[in-house]
Every structure is written in C-alpha cells, then in structure tokens.
Design a protein around this motif. Structure first.
Motif, short mmCIF file in Angstrom:
data_model
loop_
_atom_site.label_atom_id
_atom_site.label_comp_id
_atom_site.label_asym_id
_atom_site.label_seq_id
_atom_site.Cartn_x
_atom_site.Cartn_y
_atom_site.Cartn_z
N LEU A 97 9.20 32.00 14.62
CA LEU A 97 10.58 31.78 14.22
C LEU A 97 10.71 31.87 12.70
O LEU A 97 11.69 32.41 12.17
CB LEU A 97 11.06 30.43 14.72
CG LEU A 97 11.34 30.33 16.22
CD1 LEU A 97 11.46 28.88 16.66
CD2 LEU A 97 12.61 31.09 16.59
N SER A 98 9.72 31.36 12.00
CA SER A 98 9.74 31.42 10.54
C SER A 98 9.65 32.86 10.05
O SER A 98 10.32 33.25 9.09
CB SER A 98 8.59 30.59 9.96
OG SER A 98 8.55 30.68 8.56
N ALA A 99 8.84 33.68 10.73
CA ALA A 99 8.73 35.09 10.35
C ALA A 99 10.06 35.81 10.54
O ALA A 99 10.46 36.63 9.71
CB ALA A 99 7.64 35.77 11.17
N ALA A 100 10.76 35.50 11.62
CA ALA A 100 12.08 36.10 11.86
C ALA A 100 13.09 35.61 10.81
O ALA A 100 13.96 36.38 10.37
CB ALA A 100 12.57 35.76 13.26
N PHE A 101 12.97 34.36 10.41
CA PHE A 101 13.84 33.81 9.37
C PHE A 101 13.64 34.55 8.05
O PHE A 101 14.61 34.88 7.35
CB PHE A 101 13.55 32.32 9.20
CG PHE A 101 14.35 31.65 8.11
CD1 PHE A 101 15.70 31.40 8.27
CD2 PHE A 101 13.74 31.26 6.92
CE1 PHE A 101 16.44 30.78 7.27
CE2 PHE A 101 14.48 30.65 5.91
CZ PHE A 101 15.82 30.41 6.09
N GLN A 102 12.37 34.84 7.71
CA GLN A 102 12.08 35.62 6.49
C GLN A 102 12.83 36.94 6.51
O GLN A 102 13.46 37.33 5.52
CB GLN A 102 10.59 35.94 6.41
CG GLN A 102 9.63 34.82 6.21
CD GLN A 102 8.21 35.31 6.46
OE1 GLN A 102 7.88 36.46 6.19
NE2 GLN A 102 7.36 34.45 6.99
N ARG A 103 12.73 37.63 7.63
CA ARG A 103 13.24 38.99 7.74
C ARG A 103 14.76 39.04 7.81
O ARG A 103 15.41 39.75 7.06
CB ARG A 103 12.63 39.65 8.98
CG ARG A 103 13.10 41.06 9.24
CD ARG A 103 12.65 41.52 10.62
NE ARG A 103 13.45 40.93 11.68
CZ ARG A 103 12.96 40.14 12.63
NH1 ARG A 103 11.70 39.81 12.64
NH2 ARG A 103 13.76 39.65 13.57
N SER A 104 15.33 38.31 8.74
CA SER A 104 16.75 38.44 9.03
C SER A 104 17.62 37.62 8.09
O SER A 104 18.47 38.15 7.37
CB SER A 104 17.03 38.05 10.49
OG SER A 104 18.38 38.29 10.83
N PRO A 160 27.55 36.85 11.80
CA PRO A 160 26.66 36.83 12.97
C PRO A 160 25.19 36.61 12.61
O PRO A 160 24.42 36.09 13.44
CB PRO A 160 26.88 38.20 13.62
CG PRO A 160 27.48 39.05 12.57
CD PRO A 160 28.26 38.15 11.68
N ILE A 161 24.77 36.99 11.39
CA ILE A 161 23.41 36.66 10.97
C ILE A 161 23.28 35.15 10.82
O ILE A 161 22.31 34.54 11.28
CB ILE A 161 23.07 37.36 9.64
CG1 ILE A 161 22.95 38.87 9.84
CG2 ILE A 161 21.75 36.82 9.07
CD1 ILE A 161 22.77 39.64 8.54
N ALA A 162 24.28 34.53 10.21
CA ALA A 162 24.23 33.08 9.99
C ALA A 162 24.27 32.30 11.29
O ALA A 162 23.64 31.24 11.42
CB ALA A 162 25.40 32.66 9.09
N SER A 163 25.01 32.79 12.27
CA SER A 163 25.14 32.07 13.54
C SER A 163 23.96 32.29 14.48
O SER A 163 23.80 31.58 15.47
CB SER A 163 26.43 32.50 14.25
OG SER A 163 26.32 33.85 14.70
N GLY A 164 23.14 33.31 14.18
CA GLY A 164 22.04 33.64 15.07
C GLY A 164 22.43 34.58 16.20
O GLY A 164 21.59 34.90 17.05
#
Length: 381
Positions: free
Chosen positions: A84-91, A114-118
C-alpha cells in the motif's frame, strides 16, 4: 527545527496504525502478497479517511498537508503494508504532487479529486528497455496529429500500470533537440486503443504489479499534455523524482522498523544454550546497530522534508535520503534474518518477504550509484 511531533502528528500515526490493524493485519498481508493481489478495498478506505489526499490541495479534495506530515504517514503505512505504501508513493505522491504543481486547472479538477478519494490511481511510465539510469535516452515518441498526439514506443518496469486508470508517460516530442530538452509528459488513460499492458514476473513486492507498456499509435488529446511542451525534464520529471525520493526514504524506514520489531519479538522468545539469544553479546550488537541505523535514516528523511516545507533547496538531501534509507533497509533485513536464523528464511516469516521487497529500493527510483553521482554534483565535485 523542533524534533518533537505535534499532538496532531502523533494522533495521525496512531490512527493509521489502528486502521491498518483492522483492515490489513499481517495474515492478510501475507495472503495478498502470495496471491499477487492488491487490496483495492483497503486503498479506498485510506482515501475515504483523507490519507491519499495529503499531497493534494484542499480545493481539489485533498488536505494540503506538509511534506513532513506526508513522510510521517508514509512511514506508518509502510510499517504495516509495504504494498500500500508503494502505491501511495506512485499515485498519491508522484501523481498527485506533479499534477498539483504543473497541471492545468482543468487537469487538476479532473484528476486530483479521484486520486485523493482512492477511486482512481496513477502510474508513472518513464523507464524503457534502453533508458534506465539514463532516463533522458528515452525513445518513446509523441507526434502531433491535429488535436491529438500519437504515441508509439515501449515502457518497462512500470509499477501498477494494470491497476492504474491513467499513466503519466514521458515521451520524446522533439527528436532534434538535445536529450533533456525534447521530452514531454502526457496523462494517458489506460483504456485507449493501441495501449497494451503486460505483467512482468519479479522477485518481490508482489502486491503491486510491475508491467511492460506498449504504445501503438495511441491517440492522446493535446490537452492531456502535462507541463510544458519539451520541458518535462525540469517541470515534471526532476521535481517529481525529488519528492518521490523522500517518500521512498520514509517507506524504507517504516519497513525496516517493522523488520526490526518482528526480529526482536522472535529473538526475545528464542532460546539456545539454555537462555534467550538476546542475552548473547553478538545478538545485542546486531539489534543496537539496526536501531541506530533506522533512527539515522528517519532523522535524515524528516530533516529533508522540513527543508522542502521551508522552501529551501533539498536535491542533495533527497538523494542522500534515498540512498541511505534504501541501503539501510537491506542491511537491517539481512541482520534481522541472521539474528533469527532458519525461521526467518521460511515463507511463514515476514522477514523473507521483507528481504525480497527491500532489494528493489537500491535500484528503483534511481539507483544508489545514481544518487551518489547527484550528491557529488551538488557538492560541486
């Protein structure tokens, strides 16, 4: 610089840990990892609580948090769930930060909420078969065709491409210009005709895919140009990578802290020669060295984040953070496994996953060797 965290920052850390304990306990992390599955539902819950909007201004659905707050969150998230942290870095971090900085008003209104909301995710397509550390050697091209650009080429090692709704794609728009002056970036929807994504097999980080991406006359609207035409090297790539390196630093620090805690919990209960192995001086030394190196990387990361928040130059410090923290994580996992012995090598142990996951981070996001070159250049050498 005040080294004490605020009450709000401590509450943030506790809130993230509590959410992850409920939604992503270690047994679920192991299950998702072995299934090569990304937990979309947990991702959306992070968005619903506002965590994915830390780098995004409030007017576009984010919280506009400081860089220091963002690295504090990233460390806690990676402690619980590296995928999840890796996806947070990227997106959220790279995608959210770059679009916030250089996107048009329309792009910000379209992509940031939509990026902020997931609800949606972004991936970054930069590396190519012939352009890795030498990113400016990229050959994927975008040619103007009326009110569109046609993209042709191939990207590799694109994290999360098959999970993303959009790609931020670096392309060559002026083949006659010097290498770093003819590059642009576009926001490319992943459902366009001519775009093909294939998963690649890899050693670790199984919760987040790594992909090849092929572009065959992919028609992208001209308004999807992100930043200046032919000016991406400075406007979207260099600035975005500096921010990414700080988040990687906190990611590595949180993950290393988790490896330390797992190893310590095992070691204090493990007996050999009639006593706990933590009573032996050599084991004590391993844990002392691990704790010191984790804290050193943590303080470096927080200091660099503070510099950015103050509007001060931090390119050298960002590269130092990326280099030191990624190498530290690898070292900590190695020593943790040495302390724990055969148990740590079994698939039931978290440490084997950490060992596989950590190896990426001295390579991806700019190798340790490239970071040393950047640091030397910033030192005037």
């Amino acid at each position: 610089m005040d080294f004490a965290l605020t009450d709000e920052q401590r509450m943030m850390q506790e809130s993230v840990r509590a959410l992850m304990a409920r939604e992503a306990p270690p047994e679920k992390i192991r299950e998702w990892d072995q299934a090569h599955e990304f937990p979309d539902e947990v991702w959306r819950k992070l968005g619903a609580q506002g965590w994915l909007g830390l780098t995004i201004p409030e007017e576009f659905g984010g919280t506009g948090a400081s860089v220091l707050d963002t690295v504090l969150f990233s460390e806690q998230l990676s402690y619980c769930a590296t995928g999840l942290s890796a996806a947070f870095q990227r997106s959220a971090c790279y995608g959210g930060t770059v679009i916030s900085r250089v996107g048009t008003q329309e792009q910000k209104e379209t992509y940031l909420p939509p990026i902020a909301s997931g609800e949606s995710m972004v991936a970054v397509a930069l590396t190519e078969p012939g352009a890795g550390s030498d990113a400016a050697a990229l050959q994927t091209r975008a040619t103007r065709d009326g009110d569109h650009y046609l993209i042709n080429g191939q990207k590799v090692y694109t994290s999360g491409a098959d999970q993303a709704d959009w790609l931020i794609v670096a392309v060559r728009t002026d083949p006659s210009a010097p290498a770093r002056e003819g590059i642009s970036t576009f926001i490319v929807p992943t459902d366009l005709d001519g775009l093909e994504i294939r998963r690649m097999d890899k050693l670790g980080n199984w919760m987040v895919s790594t992909c090849e991406v092929y572009f065959d006359d992919v028609a992208v609207p001209a308004e999807n140009l992100l930043g200046d035409l032919n000016g991406a090297w400075q406007s979207t790539l260099s600035s975005g990578l500096d921010a990414e390196r700080l988040i990687i630093g906190s990611h590595c620090t949180g993950s290393a802290q988790r490896a330390f805690d797992v190893a310590r919990d095992y070691a204090v209960s493990r007996e050999q020669f009639g006593r706990p192995i933590t009573s032996f001086q050599m084991i004590k030394q391993k844990f002392a060295d691990m704790a010191a190196s984790i804290q050193g990387a943590r303080l470096m990361t927080q200091h660099a984040a503070w510099l950015v928040d103050q509007g001060l130059p931090a390119r050298k410090e960002s590269s130092m953070v990326k280099m030191v923290a990624s190498e530290m994580w690898n070292d900590v996992v190695y020593e943790a496994m040495q302390a724990c012995g055969g148990w740590s090598y079994m698939m039931e142990s978290e440490l084997q996953r950490q060992y596989r996951d950590a190896r990426l981070y001295t390579i991806g996001g700019g190798t340790s060797e490239i970071q040393r070159l950047i640091i030397a250049k910033e030192l005037g050498l």
